[in-house]
Design a protein around this motif. Structure first.
Motif, PDB file in Angstrom:
ATOM      1  N   ILE A 256       0.840  -1.196   0.000  1.00 44.51           N
ATOM      2  CA  ILE A 256       0.000   0.000   0.000  1.00 44.51           C
ATOM      3  C   ILE A 256       0.877   1.249   0.000  1.00 44.51           C
ATOM      4  CG2 ILE A 256      -1.724   1.327   1.253  1.00 44.51           C
ATOM      5  CD1 ILE A 256      -2.924  -1.187   0.192  1.00 44.51           C
ATOM      6  N   TYR A 259       3.639   1.310  -3.178  1.00 47.75           N
ATOM      7  CA  TYR A 259       3.206   0.713  -4.438  1.00 47.75           C
ATOM      8  C   TYR A 259       3.977   1.334  -5.608  1.00 47.75           C
ATOM      9  CZ  TYR A 259       0.056  -0.610  -8.267  1.00 47.75           C
ATOM     10  OH  TYR A 259      -0.471  -1.100  -9.433  1.00 47.75           O
ATOM     11  N   PRO A 274      -3.157  -2.636  -5.355  1.00 45.53           N
ATOM     12  CA  PRO A 274      -3.513  -2.578  -3.937  1.00 45.53           C
ATOM     13  C   PRO A 274      -4.999  -2.327  -3.719  1.00 45.53           C
ATOM     14  CG  PRO A 274      -2.376  -0.572  -4.606  1.00 45.53           C
ATOM     15  CD  PRO A 274      -2.305  -1.513  -5.767  1.00 45.53           C
ATOM     16  N   ALA A 314       1.991   7.401   2.127  1.00 42.24           N
ATOM     17  CA  ALA A 314       2.096   6.539   0.947  1.00 42.24           C
ATOM     18  C   ALA A 314       2.576   7.343  -0.244  1.00 42.24           C
ATOM     19  CB  ALA A 314       0.752   5.883   0.633  1.00 42.24           C
ATOM     20  N   THR A 318       0.101   5.009  -5.265  1.00 41.26           N
ATOM     21  CA  THR A 318      -0.997   4.275  -4.639  1.00 41.26           C
ATOM     22  C   THR A 318      -2.314   4.959  -4.998  1.00 41.26           C
ATOM     23  OG1 THR A 318       0.435   3.712  -2.775  1.00 41.26           O
ATOM     24  CG2 THR A 318      -1.933   3.437  -2.458  1.00 41.26           C
ATOM     25  N   PHE A 323      -5.345   4.623  -0.642  1.00 45.63           N
ATOM     26  CA  PHE A 323      -4.460   5.276   0.332  1.00 45.63           C
ATOM     27  C   PHE A 323      -5.253   5.852   1.497  1.00 45.63           C
ATOM     28  CE2 PHE A 323      -2.396   9.643   1.035  1.00 45.63           C
ATOM     29  CZ  PHE A 323      -1.747   9.233   2.191  1.00 45.63           C
TER      30      PHE A 323
END
Length: 381
Positions: A256, A259, A274, A314, A318, A323
């Motif tokens: 996550i 990514y 994800p 993140a 993502t 996220f």
């Protein structure tokens, strides 16, 4: 600014997604203890993140601190590369003697940033992101190994004594010292994805205790924090008897948070999409797995050790809805247990400003692109 590498050994990379079925072990139903650390929330600032000042980013402006304060934040963490405030010949590798050559003009720039943060009532956590003999990132040739070489440990203590002396009269309510960013043992310091392992507990204790003593020599009330072992992910039981708080991370699972990040994945273009919650590869990702991950940190709070999440967030590849769904669970688990957090970063690929996400309807904010949904989520906690 690319976020540092993640390890196969921590189980956070997509390549480590192997177990099947939902995670088990829900959070304890016992009432949460009061965290010895304040529930600070804020951002990492990357002004001194690069070991080469010429490669640094645009400095954080005073208006940025005002925005943070007005949005309800009270904390900034400064991950510093020690070569950024040294004076030496950068056309070749640094020598052990040059590790002691402080550039006072560079330090003055750090002082200026700290002063601006304090002006707007933000706590400042100084962190050695790169210390003599260790960094979680590649990109600079260290002259020795912090974990195995006494000269490296002596230099590490010198730097912390320097900073402790510099802020000798500043209250621990305003400044803290985060010893070392994301410790681990690394086979090859110049290979971003080289195999890693835990720092042996006795070694971690020796290094942390010596640095603590170097800091407290200047002011016995200075606040000291140690990042978790295994790149910030694991509690350090060997130092819980010391007067040192501990810092966790908000990046689990890496599929996550990182990514498609090329510095964290060997094959970033061939990763499963994800989801949160949902089945990703051979593993079911859910809040329950986060409860399991943070359980040791919550237990640490209950044992009377201060805990803060020094980094979280993140990368911008993502999907934004994934996220936010995941990050909401991370922040809820942390803050419901009295643990504050700092987003990596304020402005940039992980930030609330100018993150360059392709799937965000940005709000214009004084010439910057503001991720209002992320900001609102953080402000909620």
């Amino acid at each position: 600014m690319q976020r540092r590498t993640f390890l196969q050994t921590t189980g956070l990379l997509a390549t480590a997604v192997t177990a099947s079925g939902p995670a088990v072990l829900a959070a304890s139903s016992a009432p949460a203890a009061k965290n010895k650390l304040p529930k600070w929330k804020g951002f990492n600032l990357l002004d001194f993140f690069s070991p080469n000042p010429a490669q640094g980013r645009k400095p954080t402006a005073e208006e940025h601190f005002k925005w943070m304060r007005d949005w309800g934040f009270d904390f900034v963490r400064l991950p510093m590369a020690y070569p950024a405030y040294l004076k030496f010949d950068r056309s070749r590798n640094i020598t052990p003697d040059e590790v002691y050559q402080i550039d006072e003009q560079a330090v003055d720039r750090i002082d200026k940033l700290v002063a601006m943060a304090h002006k707007h009532n933000l706590h400042v956590s100084l962190n050695l992101h790169r210390a003599p003999g260790y960094c979680v990132n590649a990109g600079f040739h260290e002259p020795y190994n912090l974990w195995t070489d006494q000269p490296a440990q002596d230099a590490f203590n010198f730097h912390w004594n320097y900073w402790a002396k510099r802020y000798k009269t500043v209250s621990s309510q305003k400044i803290s010292f985060d010893l070392l960013n994301e410790p681990s043992m690394r086979e090859d310091m110049n290979d971003q994805l080289s195999k890693r392992s835990s720092v042996p507990g006795a070694v971690y204790r020796k290094v942390a205790l010596a640095a603590l003593e170097a800091i407290r020599k200047e002011n016995p009330k200075h606040l000291v924090i140690a990042d978790g072992n295994d790149v910030g992910s694991s509690v350090i039981p060997e130092i819980t008897d010391l007067d040192i708080a501990q810092s966790c991370r908000g990046y689990n699972p890496g599929i996550i948070s990182h990514y498609k990040a090329p510095w964290a994945n060997k094959d970033p273009e061939n990763l499963p999409m994800p989801k949160w919650p949902g089945q990703v590869g051979d593993k079911y990702l859910s809040r329950a797995m986060l409860e399991t991950f943070y359980k040791p940190w919550i237990e640490l709070v209950n044992k009377g050790v201060g805990v803060h999440c020094g980094e979280c967030g993140a990368w911008n590849q993502t999907p934004h809805d994934v996220f936010l769904a995941w990050f909401g669970d991370v922040l809820d688990i942390l803050t419901s247990n009295g643990i504050g957090f700092a987003l990596w970063e304020f402005s940039g690929d992980f930030g609330v400003l100018d993150s360059k996400r392709a799937d965000v309807a940005y709000e214009d904010w004084h010439g910057h692109k503001l991720d209002r949904k992320l900001l609102n989520l953080m402000a909620k906690y």
